[in-house]
Write an enzyme that holds these catalytic residues in place. Sequence first.
Site, PDB file in Angstrom:
ATOM      1  N   VAL A 173       2.264  21.357  20.199  1.00  0.00           N
ATOM      2  CA  VAL A 173       2.006  21.328  21.644  1.00  0.00           C
ATOM      3  C   VAL A 173       1.752  22.761  22.093  1.00  0.00           C
ATOM      4  O   VAL A 173       2.152  23.718  21.424  1.00  0.00           O
ATOM      5  CB  VAL A 173       3.178  20.721  22.451  1.00  0.00           C
ATOM      6  CG1 VAL A 173       3.308  19.237  22.173  1.00  0.00           C
ATOM      7  CG2 VAL A 173       4.477  21.440  22.161  1.00  0.00           C
ATOM      8  N   SER A 174       1.104  22.901  23.249  1.00  0.00           N
ATOM      9  CA  SER A 174       0.676  24.230  23.686  1.00  0.00           C
ATOM     10  C   SER A 174       1.769  25.045  24.342  1.00  0.00           C
ATOM     11  O   SER A 174       1.717  26.265  24.374  1.00  0.00           O
ATOM     12  CB  SER A 174      -0.509  24.103  24.646  1.00  0.00           C
ATOM     13  OG  SER A 174      -1.599  23.475  24.006  1.00  0.00           O
ATOM     14  N   LYS A 175       2.773  24.383  24.928  1.00  0.00           N
ATOM     15  CA  LYS A 175       3.792  25.103  25.681  1.00  0.00           C
ATOM     16  C   LYS A 175       5.154  24.995  25.022  1.00  0.00           C
ATOM     17  O   LYS A 175       5.517  23.967  24.476  1.00  0.00           O
ATOM     18  CB  LYS A 175       3.882  24.567  27.112  1.00  0.00           C
ATOM     19  CG  LYS A 175       2.606  24.760  27.915  1.00  0.00           C
ATOM     20  CD  LYS A 175       2.769  24.218  29.328  1.00  0.00           C
ATOM     21  CE  LYS A 175       1.496  24.409  30.145  1.00  0.00           C
ATOM     22  NZ  LYS A 175       1.640  23.867  31.515  1.00  0.00           N
TER      23      LYS A 175
ATOM     24  N   GLN B   1       6.182  20.173  27.637  1.00  0.00           N
ATOM     25  CA  GLN B   1       5.484  19.319  26.688  1.00  0.00           C
ATOM     26  C   GLN B   1       6.425  19.058  25.519  1.00  0.00           C
ATOM     27  O   GLN B   1       7.069  19.969  25.022  1.00  0.00           O
ATOM     28  CB  GLN B   1       4.194  19.965  26.190  1.00  0.00           C
ATOM     29  CG  GLN B   1       3.142  20.136  27.270  1.00  0.00           C
ATOM     30  CD  GLN B   1       1.847  20.725  26.721  1.00  0.00           C
ATOM     31  OE1 GLN B   1       1.681  20.856  25.521  1.00  0.00           O
ATOM     32  NE2 GLN B   1       0.944  21.073  27.617  1.00  0.00           N
TER      33      GLN B   1
ATOM     34  N   VAL C 296       2.329  26.429  20.269  1.00  0.00           N
ATOM     35  CA  VAL C 296       1.306  27.429  20.598  1.00  0.00           C
ATOM     36  C   VAL C 296      -0.001  26.729  20.937  1.00  0.00           C
ATOM     37  O   VAL C 296      -0.213  25.571  20.578  1.00  0.00           O
ATOM     38  CB  VAL C 296       1.062  28.410  19.420  1.00  0.00           C
ATOM     39  CG1 VAL C 296       2.289  29.243  19.134  1.00  0.00           C
ATOM     40  CG2 VAL C 296       0.613  27.659  18.178  1.00  0.00           C
TER      41      VAL C 296
END
Length: 203
Positions: free
Chosen positions: A8-10, A15, A39
Amino acid sequence: MMIGYVRVSKADGTQALDLQKDTLIQAGVDFQHIYEDFVSGKQTQRPGLDACLKALREGDVLVVWKLDRLGRDLKHLVNTVHDLSEHGIGFKVLTGQGANIDTTTPSGKLIFGIFASLAEFERELIRERTRAGLDAARTRGRRGGRRFALTKAQVRLAQATIGKSETTVTELCKELGITRPTLYRYVAPDGSLREYGKRVLKS
């Protein structure tokens, strides 16, 4: 053995990885064999993915929730899966646009081959656009590549003044707005032209 990768990005908790992990576990991936990253997919540094790729062995299958969890872009994705294939490692996507990709099956290999062809097509388009842009710039009297730090007049000035008793290199560099190493790429201490200087005067 199936090894999973989730991302996930966060990393702030907004998330969660639960959905991805649950889907992988339902597909048969052992919880202990799931690697994770918090990341953006655009980041080149992904420690979880690096550890995952190192853990894979011939005969294993890398499993991801969706196609975009693995690759930064189409080129990176194709190159990664190609490297896996070279080492006898399969790749499987569970959901999303690439849900039919499973390189352990003939049909899955065919579908990924289409992705690889699209990546090559994309690269050719970029090359063609770059060449067309350079050709258009040349017809207007411009050349591609890095711009020179000095103009023709500045190169001539450096030639005429460097090496003179009344000229110091520090003052000359200050006047030209460049560093000493940059100056010496264009003009030698005796005033003779170096490669960059010759290229400026020919441009």
